[in-house]
Each structure stands twice: as C-alpha cells, then as structure tokens.
Motif scaffolding. Structure first.
Motif, PDB file in Angstrom:
ATOM      1  N   LEU A  54       0.829  -1.207   0.000  1.00  0.00           N
ATOM      2  CA  LEU A  54       0.000   0.000   0.000  1.00  0.00           C
ATOM      3  C   LEU A  54       0.860   1.253   0.000  1.00  0.00           C
ATOM      4  O   LEU A  54       0.589   2.214  -0.731  1.00  0.00           O
ATOM      5  N   ARG A  58       1.103   3.719  -3.310  1.00  0.00           N
ATOM      6  CA  ARG A  58       0.715   5.127  -3.199  1.00  0.00           C
ATOM      7  C   ARG A  58       1.811   6.026  -3.789  1.00  0.00           C
ATOM      8  O   ARG A  58       1.539   6.945  -4.567  1.00  0.00           O
ATOM      9  N   ASP A  62       1.599   8.226  -7.424  1.00  0.00           N
ATOM     10  CA  ASP A  62       1.911   9.666  -7.429  1.00  0.00           C
ATOM     11  C   ASP A  62       3.070   9.963  -8.373  1.00  0.00           C
ATOM     12  O   ASP A  62       3.037  10.940  -9.131  1.00  0.00           O
ATOM     13  N   ILE A  79      -7.801  -2.176  -3.888  1.00  0.00           N
ATOM     14  CA  ILE A  79      -6.578  -1.400  -3.689  1.00  0.00           C
ATOM     15  C   ILE A  79      -6.372  -0.444  -4.861  1.00  0.00           C
ATOM     16  O   ILE A  79      -6.040   0.733  -4.686  1.00  0.00           O
ATOM     17  N   LEU A  83      -6.354   3.717  -4.391  1.00  0.00           N
ATOM     18  CA  LEU A  83      -5.134   4.477  -4.651  1.00  0.00           C
ATOM     19  C   LEU A  83      -5.217   5.295  -5.930  1.00  0.00           C
ATOM     20  O   LEU A  83      -4.240   5.911  -6.338  1.00  0.00           O
TER      21      LEU A  83
END
Length: 203
Positions: A54, A58, A62, A79, A83
C-alpha cells in the motif's frame, strides 16, 4: 488522470523490491525509468507485505502521474480503486477465474496471456491491453517454451486489444514485435533503471 488516447509502445513491468532495501530505492528507480520515457507501468510487487504494498503503490501512483504516465496495479481491485491507479492487471490465473470485467470501462484492464484460451478470455472480459509471453527465451523462465515470432503472431491475430510481447524483450525488438502483430513490447530488466534481483519473474 485521463487515460491515454493511444497506448504507449513500451510497457514497464516493475521488478520486485529488493529484500532488505528501503522502498524509496524502488521509487527512485521508477522515477529514473519515467525520466527515460516510460509512460505505461505495471506495479508488480508480490513478495512484500500488504502494508508495504500500500505504501509503495501510493508513492508509485503519485510518481507516475507526475510524469503523465499511466499505472496499473497487480493487486486486488479495491486497492487499485482506493489508490486512484489507472487500472488493474490480471495474472493469467486471476484472468481465468473472472466471470466478468472486474472494473468499469474507463479504467485500464491489463491481462497476462500465454495461450489462445487466455487470449479469448481476455477478449470476453473486455481487456484494454494484454501481454503475451514468453515471446523469446528468457533467463527467468528457463522451463517455459518460448512462442517465437510465429507463435506470437498466431496469438496476436486472435486478440482484439493491443498486445505487448513479453519475455526476452528489449527496445531493439520493438519493430520485429510489431511486424508479428504486437502493439509494443513489455519487459522488466531491459526497461528498469535500477538493480533487479536474480530470479525476478513476470506472471
């Protein structure tokens, strides 16, 4: 981020994070790969804990979005949604267990295929792209019989979504892969701007 109007020709499948190394090392290598022009990424990290996945996902989402790249997660659907990833990748095993498309149109569905039955199943699910492997001999799949260019061409001819040749691929293979009916190539080692652990495999 909006999905690409046309898919890139090069599809990076990430290696596993190296054991004992900070996750930031992985993110730094991903960023170098993006700086090198990668615009389509599959985050595949099966050997780390759910909590670490996780965190890593993330940062990876990004990072990819900062460079205008699309990223699909090799992970459960919830998930990928949480995200804000651009889509989901199904391994061949997960592909064959799906009765219907597992995510809405507008998200990328990537599928791993190794034979005609799996290519047809990817079509039934409305896949947006698929990898077909192993195209050529590869050090990480020494027991798998490579399809070769003729075998790749046969499977690509069955596909209704863009095909990425996977297995033994480098950017120098792109023209030949396209001649065999592929949209592009996918790979780990030849596309990743960082160390790769021995035995790292796609699937």
């Amino acid at each position: 981020m909006p999905l690409p109007k046309s898919l890139p020709r090069i599809y990076l499948v990430t290696p596993e994070p190296r054991p004992g190394r900070p996750l930031q090392d992985f993110v730094d290598a991903l960023e170098r790969s993006l700086q090198g022009g990668i615009r389509l990424v599959q985050l595949r990290a099966k050997t780390i804990s759910d909590a670490d996945y996780l965190v890593l996902a993330r940062h990876a989402v990004d990072c990819c979005h900062r460079y205008g790249a699309s990223i699909v997660l090799n992970a459960p659907l919830d998930i990928a949604d949480a995200l804000q990833a651009d889509g989901l990748h199904l391994t061949s095993a997960r592909l064959m267990h799906c009765a219907q498309r597992p995510l809405p149109v507008g998200k990328l569905l990537s599928c791993a295929c190794h034979d005609a039955h799996q290519v047809r199943q990817a079509h039934r699910l409305g896949a947006d792209l698929m990898t077909i492997s192993p195209a050529l001999p590869t050090a990480t799949h020494t027991t798998a019989r490579p399809l070769g260019w003729p075998g790749l061409q046969d499977l690509a001819a069955l596909a209704t979504a863009p095909v990425y040749a996977l297995g033994g691929m480098t950017v120098d293979c792109l023209a030949q892969a396209q001649a065999a009916g592929a949209h592009g190539i996918a790979g780990i080692r030849s596309l990743w701007k960082g160390p790769v652990a021995d035995g790292d495999r796609c699937g």
